[in-house]
Design an enzyme around this catalytic site. Structure first.
Site, PDB file in Angstrom:
ATOM      1  N   ARG A 181      20.753  17.922  25.746  1.00 38.89           N
ATOM      2  CA  ARG A 181      19.816  18.725  26.547  1.00 38.89           C
ATOM      3  C   ARG A 181      19.387  17.989  27.811  1.00 38.89           C
ATOM      4  NH1 ARG A 181      16.464  22.042  21.727  1.00 38.89           N
ATOM      5  NH2 ARG A 181      18.228  23.454  21.401  1.00 38.89           N
TER       6      ARG A 181
ATOM      7  N   MET B  14      30.972  18.653  19.827  1.00 42.76           N
ATOM      8  CA  MET B  14      29.857  19.128  19.014  1.00 42.76           C
ATOM      9  C   MET B  14      30.193  20.579  18.674  1.00 42.76           C
ATOM     10  SD  MET B  14      25.881  19.085  20.193  1.00 42.76           S
ATOM     11  CE  MET B  14      26.109  19.620  21.853  1.00 42.76           C
TER      12      MET B  14
ATOM     13  N   HIS C 110      23.814  26.902  27.781  1.00 44.32           N
ATOM     14  CA  HIS C 110      24.300  26.064  26.682  1.00 44.32           C
ATOM     15  C   HIS C 110      23.291  25.009  26.244  1.00 44.32           C
ATOM     16  CE1 HIS C 110      26.635  22.956  29.414  1.00 44.32           C
ATOM     17  NE2 HIS C 110      25.487  23.287  29.929  1.00 44.32           N
ATOM     18  N   GLU C 111      23.491  24.528  25.031  1.00 43.19           N
ATOM     19  CA  GLU C 111      22.538  23.613  24.368  1.00 43.19           C
ATOM     20  C   GLU C 111      21.154  24.241  24.225  1.00 43.19           C
ATOM     21  OE1 GLU C 111      24.216  21.507  23.139  1.00 43.19           O
ATOM     22  OE2 GLU C 111      25.878  21.231  24.537  1.00 43.19           O
ATOM     23  N   GLY C 112      21.130  25.521  23.964  1.00 43.16           N
ATOM     24  CA  GLY C 112      19.845  26.210  23.770  1.00 43.16           C
ATOM     25  C   GLY C 112      19.421  26.892  25.053  1.00 43.16           C
TER      26      GLY C 112
END
Lengths: 601, 601
Positions: free
Chosen positions: B298, B162, B441-443
């Site tokens: 997430r 990604m 990571h991932e927000g």
């Protein structure tokens, strides 16, 4: 321009505005000193830190010392860097003039050390231990021992260590098994294994002086049968020249998560005939002597934690001021330029939290260092005693609060940088690893909590406890006079009231219930006391800032003082109220943890 | 015997007792499955984890991948180990039968993955991302794209990534600058730089399929102008054979504090003519598609955090049971033998806290995984929609709570081991480093807090928010029936009441004040909601344990259930009450952080 190691303005504030270090020059010991000499030593430390240590900080982290079975190898930058510290007089700057020191107040010496610490920690790791070792021998050794061991350590020729921990007894010193047998010549033969000995072997110095806890044959069991010995790596002749190698063998190096430039060793003493050791003081009183060094080391550990927290705070602050990313929620126009991340409220939260933790802890450690000055140099015997009592009481808090909240600050420093904080292009991940040792060594947080609640609070009829509360109340009285601060003053008074009730309840409970259960929330108690003490440190800082703002300072100072008041507000609104829930658990003698059975996990 | 990776009994409890996974076999998709097939996949994962991954866990941590300018090199153990995962069908065990999967429920697949995660994380790092990438293309790609890219990924021949983050835009996707220009043949030419791309280059697979966010020339500014492209490392011919190398160049590897076996890369797309990319779905809708993968990622991140917390808990528990040291405070006889440290109340505190965090987070992640099953396979359209709504709402909490509390658990695992926890002879320091990535990571946690408060709460007229509260209230109704649990039931009801008031206050405030100020405590709100949700998870577990204890289970089960009830008690007495102070700050719209000016720091 690289991020600043520390905030010079804050150190100036702490030394000269908050703790009025200049007034100490009226004491005979510091008579030759002045703000100029203090500033010069700070500037020297800063220069050595930036020019000598900072350039290899990351390299040292990436390249731990190795052991080839014969010698310890480390990157070549370390030895000249430590020599530069010694050369500059920073290794033992608070020692006596006639023993190679500069007779700097400990608080100034510690502030200077903060720069070295922020630049990698390796300098303080080696020289700080050596210094504390020399201080112990100076206090409890014979004149001959001082001559033989302390002087070369002050000169930087010898290094010093503290050798307590054994493989099967970590915090449990009562069970240490290293033995000492008295020889015909009056010396002792030491046999046993020690682990986690910081600086236990290396080639940085001609010799290494180990202070070793051991049990003389036939001594009582437990902590009452422990004696203290000087056990050098190389024997030393009468004329001071190095003799043959003593039986101190490096068994191996540990690979630590952080603080990687400093060796952590396993040492075997006396693999053949026993290592030659020289008794310090009397037999079976070793632990009391060692506490001389350990108490000093505990303040050093708390300080290192505060410095590392500060270094991470300053680095992430610098980053946040320079790094554009994203927009405020209120900005709906995607064509608007990104803002620097310091504009984002949540980044401000993470920075202000770090400021409150790091500068609160820093202030406490400077206060502790000043108390070590006061206990030796305050004008009256009474004042010296009072300082000793207060420092002794505060030591578990000075050790623990910065150690527990420093890593939390470093956690947030990483978070401010996001993904960039997780990689080694930036030092914040190293700070996070380095700081994780501090709640462990020189007595874990659990050990400190028992020391506080079980010993320091009731000691001498609550002398230290009451003195601490009296000091806090003095600050409250002053703060009450200010319209800006009176609200905080009463909040601190309330917190102290709750703390006293909590203390009474727990101590009373030991009369009627199992002490293991009654003390099972001792870490929460330590945390609570620590929060109250840090709130006090912030109120003290607030008083200075509030006064200063009334005298129309320069614009840059206005900003600085407003920042202090905002961090004070942060601590009182966000942090201090946490104690009420903790107090409830402690006061209700909650036994949730205690009741948990091993089989239920 | 090495410490267990996880607690098998707890996984059994979660799957079969708490979430009744067996009942899912009535759904057509899982019709071939039974408790036996589920157990077999768990057992396979455990065996692969213990036999294949565990032996090189430490070596992989000590030897990060390197880049010689041409290829990525990693220790030789990794490829056969990942091949073993693929071989065992664990890489995409929840995928369709006809696309190489086993059609396992996601909750079972995730529990199996927990063993691999505990044995080092490297397996899930590579295969989990590949799987999520394939799931996205399966959901939004054309049949040709599925044929060409998904099948080889399911087979383990291709890997997937990604690629979102860019050097000058981390969390700020609106500012990404990678461009896409449409070619005459209908494909696109991609040009730009991406950083922090996990698994972005390596030699583990024949090919790597990057899902790249880019901006088509002339697209609107901001997030509404982002499109999604498939950009392979090697082009693939019509017959599926590998063609020439695409313009995807590895610019370098990042050196991470943890998760070191997985490459984190900087990738340059299109250094000459532009990398060839294939549009997924429609132009400018890329972010919506990417959220398909990101939401899944997430939940994966939260789960990894929970698994790592659990691994540290189990390791430190095992250590505490075996390690003798010290005596209880109540034991005054120094001749008494040392006790195992699990007997010390403060060690029990650290273990029980870890249990409450790790098993609470684990339960939440399993619940989240079951909701992903339900949104696709629940019997009615209504039930599927309801599951989707609830999962969408809970995603920021599932991502963040384990990520924030997992590292706290790992902190305590180190502390239980003391000095031994700080060195790499034990894996707890590695877990501590590994887990630190998860709040980033991932927000980041900050991003998740805005997602919760700004989007998920008010979304669709509070549909997810109300659904979540309704589910919690159902649990409360059941718990009320039990004399053991009714107290907790009303405490959770009170907490929900406070949560609702707090929510109303903050959302109302956005009408009358600056949203930046009103939302400035959003992370505290996320934390508060998370604590309520974890309390709910503990109450759900308590109901099962309470019922089970009434049915006179075997002795070992009695112990297990009592442990569950004690952890429930811990969470309700020690943790949940924290929310009241947080709620006060949020509800009073405290702007201490928001008001802090950049110049004041």
């Amino acid at each position: 321009m690289p991020a600043p190691l520390l905030n010079d303005r804050d150190i100036e504030f702490l030394l000269y505005e908050l703790f009025d270090v200049e007034s100490m020059t009226s004491r005979p010991r510091y008579a030759d000193h002045s703000r100029e000499t203090f500033d010069a030593s700070l500037q020297t430390a800063k220069t050595v830190a930036e020019k000598v240590f900072l350039p290899f900080r990351q390299k040292a982290d990436n390249n731990q010392p190795t052991f080839d079975g014969k010698k310890v190898h480390m990157i070549p930058e370390i030895k000249p860097a430590i020599d530069a510290v010694i050369e500059a007089g920073l290794a033992c700057s608070s020692a006596d003039y006639d023993r190679g020191g500069m007779q700097l107040p400990a608080i100034v010496s510690s502030a200077a050390g903060a720069y070295l610490s922020a630049a990698g920690g390796v300098a303080l790791g080696y020289t700080g231990l050596t210094n504390a070792n020399a201080n112990l021998i100076e206090a409890h050794g014979t004149p001959e021992q001082i001559e033989k061991w302390v002087l070369p350590m002050r000169e930087g020729r010898f290094a010093g260590t503290m050798a307590m921990t054994e493989p099967s007894a970590g915090s449990g010193l009562a069970d240490l098994t290293t033995t000492a047998v008295k020889d015909d010549d009056g010396n002792y033969r030491i046999t046993g294994n020690k682990i986690f000995i910081s600086g236990g072997d290396h080639e940085l110095n001609e010799n290494i002086v180990h202070l070793v806890l051991a049990r003389v044959k036939g001594a009582p069991k437990g902590v009452k049968g422990i004696s203290l010995f000087i056990v050098p790596k190389f024997l030393v002749s009468e004329d001071g020249s190095l003799g043959e190698r003593n039986e101190v063998a490096l068994a191996g190096l540990f690979h630590k998560m952080g603080g990687r430039a400093q060796t952590s060793t396993a040492l075997n003493f006396g693999e053949q005939d026993g290592a030659i050791g020289y008794l310090v003081g009397e037999e079976n009183k070793g632990l009391a002597y060692m506490f001389h060094m350990m108490n000093e080391a505990r303040v050093m550990v708390g300080s290192a934690a505060a410095f590392t927290a500060t270094a991470g705070y300053q680095y992430s602050l610098d980053y946040a001021k320079e790094r554009p990313q994203g927009r405020l929620l209120s900005e709906k126009d995607p064509n608007s330029p990104p803002v620097n991340i310091i504009e984002h409220p949540d980044v401000r939260r993470m920075l202000l939290t770090q400021k409150a933790y790091a500068e609160g802890a820093f202030a406490l450690c400077m206060y502790g260092s000043q108390l070590t000055d006061d206990e030796h140099t305050a004008e009256t015997e009474e004042a010296r005693k009072a300082a000793h009592t207060l420092l002794d009481f505060l030591t578990p808090i000075i050790k623990s609060w910065p150690s527990e909240y420093g890593p939390k600050a470093n956690y947030l420093a990483i978070q401010v940088l996001g993904g960039h904080g997780y990689i080694n292009e930036h030092p914040v991940e190293m700070f996070y690893r380095d700081n994780r040792l501090n709640p462990i060594h020189e007595g874990t947080t659990g050990v400190q909590s028992h020391d506080l609640l079980g010993r320091k609070v009731p000691m001498n009829n609550f002398a230290g406890y009451n003195a601490c509360i009296r000091e806090m109340e003095k600050t409250i009285e002053i703060a009450k006079q200010s319209s800006e601060l009176s609200g905080y003053a009463s909040e601190l008074a309330d917190a102290i009231g709750t703390l006293k009730k909590t203390t009474d309840t727990v101590l009373a409970a030991t009369q009627s219930m199992n002490i293991d259960a009654a003390f099972s929330n001792s870490v929460k108690y330590l945390d609570m006391f620590g929060h109250v003490v840090i709130a006090w440190m912030w109120l003290k800082q607030g008083i200075v800032a509030d006064n200063a703002l009334e005298n129309q300072p320069h614009e840059a100072d206005v900003q600085f003082y407003k920042g202090k008041l905002q961090a004070l507000q942060y601590f009182f609104r966000i942090e201090l109220p946490e104690i009420y829930h903790w107090s409830k658990i402690i006061s209700e003698l909650d036994t949730t943890n205690y009741d948990m059975q091993a089989e239920w996990f």
